[in-house]
Write a protein that holds these residues in place. Structure first.
Motif, mmCIF file in Angstrom:
data_model
loop_
_atom_site.group_PDB
_atom_site.id
_atom_site.type_symbol
_atom_site.label_atom_id
_atom_site.label_comp_id
_atom_site.label_asym_id
_atom_site.label_seq_id
_atom_site.Cartn_x
_atom_site.Cartn_y
_atom_site.Cartn_z
ATOM 1 N N ASN A 16 -18.138 8.551 -53.374
ATOM 2 C CA ASN A 16 -18.390 7.115 -53.404
ATOM 3 C C ASN A 16 -17.816 6.375 -52.205
ATOM 4 O OD1 ASN A 16 -19.853 7.165 -55.826
ATOM 5 N ND2 ASN A 16 -17.940 7.352 -56.957
ATOM 6 N N ARG A 17 -17.824 7.029 -51.050
ATOM 7 C CA ARG A 17 -17.345 6.413 -49.819
ATOM 8 C C ARG A 17 -18.394 6.577 -48.732
ATOM 9 N NH1 ARG A 17 -12.332 4.853 -50.661
ATOM 10 N NH2 ARG A 17 -11.862 4.410 -48.502
ATOM 11 N N LEU A 18 -18.457 5.604 -47.849
ATOM 12 C CA LEU A 18 -19.318 5.659 -46.674
ATOM 13 C C LEU A 18 -18.419 5.985 -45.495
ATOM 14 C CD1 LEU A 18 -22.079 5.103 -45.319
ATOM 15 C CD2 LEU A 18 -21.310 2.742 -45.041
ATOM 16 N N LYS A 19 -18.665 7.128 -44.879
ATOM 17 C CA LYS A 19 -17.840 7.564 -43.757
ATOM 18 C C LYS A 19 -18.741 7.791 -42.553
ATOM 19 C CE LYS A 19 -14.600 9.974 -46.767
ATOM 20 N NZ LYS A 19 -13.896 11.235 -47.031
ATOM 21 N N GLY A 20 -18.231 7.446 -41.392
ATOM 22 C CA GLY A 20 -19.016 7.663 -40.186
ATOM 23 C C GLY A 20 -18.266 7.257 -38.947
ATOM 24 N N LYS A 21 -18.997 7.271 -37.837
ATOM 25 C CA LYS A 21 -18.440 6.931 -36.540
ATOM 26 C C LYS A 21 -19.476 6.097 -35.787
ATOM 27 C CE LYS A 21 -17.010 9.220 -32.281
ATOM 28 N NZ LYS A 21 -16.913 10.529 -31.603
ATOM 29 N N THR A 22 -19.037 4.968 -35.241
ATOM 30 C CA THR A 22 -19.944 4.118 -34.482
ATOM 31 C C THR A 22 -20.051 4.617 -33.041
ATOM 32 O OG1 THR A 22 -18.225 2.594 -33.732
ATOM 33 C CG2 THR A 22 -19.271 2.108 -35.869
ATOM 34 N N SER A 23 -20.951 4.022 -32.294
ATOM 35 C CA SER A 23 -21.167 4.433 -30.906
ATOM 36 C C SER A 23 -19.950 4.185 -30.022
ATOM 37 C CB SER A 23 -22.385 3.707 -30.332
ATOM 38 O OG SER A 23 -22.177 2.316 -30.350
ATOM 39 N N SER A 24 -19.050 3.295 -30.445
ATOM 40 C CA SER A 24 -17.830 3.037 -29.660
ATOM 41 C C SER A 24 -16.725 4.029 -29.985
ATOM 42 C CB SER A 24 -17.318 1.616 -29.907
ATOM 43 O OG SER A 24 -16.742 1.510 -31.197
ATOM 44 N N GLY A 25 -16.978 4.875 -31.002
ATOM 45 C CA GLY A 25 -15.966 5.850 -31.405
ATOM 46 C C GLY A 25 -15.115 5.407 -32.576
ATOM 47 N N PHE A 26 -15.477 4.306 -33.224
ATOM 48 C CA PHE A 26 -14.727 3.811 -34.377
ATOM 49 C C PHE A 26 -15.102 4.623 -35.615
ATOM 50 C CE2 PHE A 26 -14.682 0.903 -38.109
ATOM 51 C CZ PHE A 26 -13.308 0.768 -38.215
ATOM 52 N N SER A 85 -9.300 -8.459 -23.614
ATOM 53 C CA SER A 85 -10.217 -9.252 -24.442
ATOM 54 C C SER A 85 -11.048 -8.353 -25.350
ATOM 55 C CB SER A 85 -11.141 -10.095 -23.555
ATOM 56 O OG SER A 85 -11.994 -9.253 -22.794
ATOM 57 N N VAL A 86 -11.508 -8.940 -26.426
ATOM 58 C CA VAL A 86 -12.356 -8.231 -27.390
ATOM 59 C C VAL A 86 -13.674 -8.991 -27.471
ATOM 60 C CG1 VAL A 86 -12.605 -7.468 -29.775
ATOM 61 C CG2 VAL A 86 -10.341 -7.470 -28.706
ATOM 62 N N PRO A 87 -14.729 -8.440 -26.876
ATOM 63 C CA PRO A 87 -16.019 -9.143 -26.886
ATOM 64 C C PRO A 87 -16.586 -9.272 -28.302
ATOM 65 C CG PRO A 87 -16.008 -7.372 -25.253
ATOM 66 C CD PRO A 87 -14.784 -7.219 -26.091
ATOM 67 N N VAL A 88 -16.911 -10.491 -28.684
ATOM 68 C CA VAL A 88 -17.466 -10.752 -30.007
ATOM 69 C C VAL A 88 -18.740 -9.933 -30.208
ATOM 70 C CG1 VAL A 88 -18.499 -12.511 -31.500
ATOM 71 C CG2 VAL A 88 -16.462 -13.044 -30.162
ATOM 72 N N GLU A 89 -19.589 -9.899 -29.203
ATOM 73 C CA GLU A 89 -20.850 -9.171 -29.309
ATOM 74 C C GLU A 89 -20.617 -7.683 -29.598
ATOM 75 O OE1 GLU A 89 -24.766 -8.105 -26.621
ATOM 76 O OE2 GLU A 89 -23.662 -9.943 -26.197
ATOM 77 N N ALA A 90 -19.598 -7.100 -28.980
ATOM 78 C CA ALA A 90 -19.295 -5.681 -29.205
ATOM 79 C C ALA A 90 -18.867 -5.435 -30.648
ATOM 80 C CB ALA A 90 -18.218 -5.202 -28.238
ATOM 81 N N VAL A 91 -18.062 -6.345 -31.194
ATOM 82 C CA VAL A 91 -17.619 -6.208 -32.593
ATOM 83 C C VAL A 91 -18.823 -6.320 -33.522
ATOM 84 C CG1 VAL A 91 -16.230 -7.235 -34.438
ATOM 85 C CG2 VAL A 91 -15.303 -7.073 -32.116
ATOM 86 N N MET A 92 -19.693 -7.284 -33.267
ATOM 87 C CA MET A 92 -20.858 -7.485 -34.121
ATOM 88 C C MET A 92 -21.831 -6.309 -34.025
ATOM 89 S SD MET A 92 -20.221 -10.056 -35.888
ATOM 90 C CE MET A 92 -18.514 -10.501 -35.743
ATOM 91 N N GLU A 93 -21.931 -5.694 -32.851
ATOM 92 C CA GLU A 93 -22.777 -4.509 -32.708
ATOM 93 C C GLU A 93 -22.256 -3.367 -33.569
ATOM 94 O OE1 GLU A 93 -22.881 -3.656 -28.513
ATOM 95 O OE2 GLU A 93 -24.247 -5.325 -28.096
ATOM 96 N N LEU A 119 -10.932 -1.276 -35.293
ATOM 97 C CA LEU A 119 -12.226 -1.565 -34.690
ATOM 98 C C LEU A 119 -12.049 -2.363 -33.403
ATOM 99 C CD1 LEU A 119 -15.315 -1.662 -34.631
ATOM 100 C CD2 LEU A 119 -15.183 -3.688 -36.086
ATOM 101 N N LEU A 120 -11.203 -3.382 -33.439
ATOM 102 C CA LEU A 120 -10.983 -4.205 -32.261
ATOM 103 C C LEU A 120 -10.466 -3.372 -31.097
ATOM 104 C CD1 LEU A 120 -9.415 -7.434 -33.823
ATOM 105 C CD2 LEU A 120 -11.823 -6.921 -33.352
ATOM 106 N N GLU A 121 -9.592 -2.417 -31.393
ATOM 107 C CA GLU A 121 -9.051 -1.567 -30.332
ATOM 108 C C GLU A 121 -10.125 -0.682 -29.700
ATOM 109 O OE1 GLU A 121 -6.139 -1.945 -28.871
ATOM 110 O OE2 GLU A 121 -5.862 -3.590 -30.288
ATOM 111 N N THR A 122 -11.132 -0.299 -30.462
ATOM 112 C CA THR A 122 -12.170 0.568 -29.892
ATOM 113 C C THR A 122 -13.090 -0.170 -28.930
ATOM 114 O OG1 THR A 122 -13.752 0.249 -31.709
ATOM 115 C CG2 THR A 122 -12.215 2.096 -31.908
ATOM 116 N N VAL A 123 -13.161 -1.488 -29.050
ATOM 117 C CA VAL A 123 -14.040 -2.255 -28.157
ATOM 118 C C VAL A 123 -13.268 -3.149 -27.182
ATOM 119 C CG1 VAL A 123 -15.994 -2.210 -29.758
ATOM 120 C CG2 VAL A 123 -14.389 -4.121 -29.848
ATOM 121 N N ARG A 124 -11.952 -3.100 -27.251
ATOM 122 C CA ARG A 124 -11.121 -3.930 -26.362
ATOM 123 C C ARG A 124 -11.359 -3.545 -24.905
ATOM 124 N NH1 ARG A 124 -7.231 -7.174 -27.731
ATOM 125 N NH2 ARG A 124 -6.935 -6.172 -29.759
ATOM 126 N N LYS A 125 -11.482 -4.542 -24.053
ATOM 127 C CA LYS A 125 -11.698 -4.320 -22.630
ATOM 128 C C LYS A 125 -10.357 -4.132 -21.919
ATOM 129 C CE LYS A 125 -15.098 -6.656 -20.769
ATOM 130 N NZ LYS A 125 -15.928 -7.777 -20.290
#
Length: 92
Positions: free
Chosen positions: A6-16, A70-78, A60-66
């Protein structure tokens, strides 16, 4: 993406890596936030925290941090969109 116990597990394209209880997607308060976010984008920030929890949100924020910190809002939403898309696949 995988589903076990009953869990959803995975990895996003940013490595999260995510591990989310499936019940989170059927939670009234979560659904209400998602609906609000569709009307007003500002609620998207609350959706991220409600879905992933504070620790997950920070990871999540750390995986997209520049490099400049900075943490791009668009990257988090993607990344959020990727997670939602994988959850949608569960229903199909």
């Amino acid at each position: 993406m995988s589903t076990s116990q009953n869990r959803l597990k995975g990895k996003t394209s940013s490595g999260f890596f995510y591990d989310i209880p499936k019940s989170r997607f059927d939670d009234y308060e979560f659904a209400k936030l998602v609906a609000k976010a569709q009307e007003e984008e500002i609620y998207g920030f609350l959706v991220v925290e409600k879905l992933l929890g504070k620790d997950g949100e920070q990871r999540l924020l750390e995986t997209v941090r520049k490099e400049d910190g900075s943490v791009p809002v668009e990257a988090v939403m993607e990344q959020l969109t990727e997670i939602f898309n994988s959850a949608t696949e569960l229903k199909n």
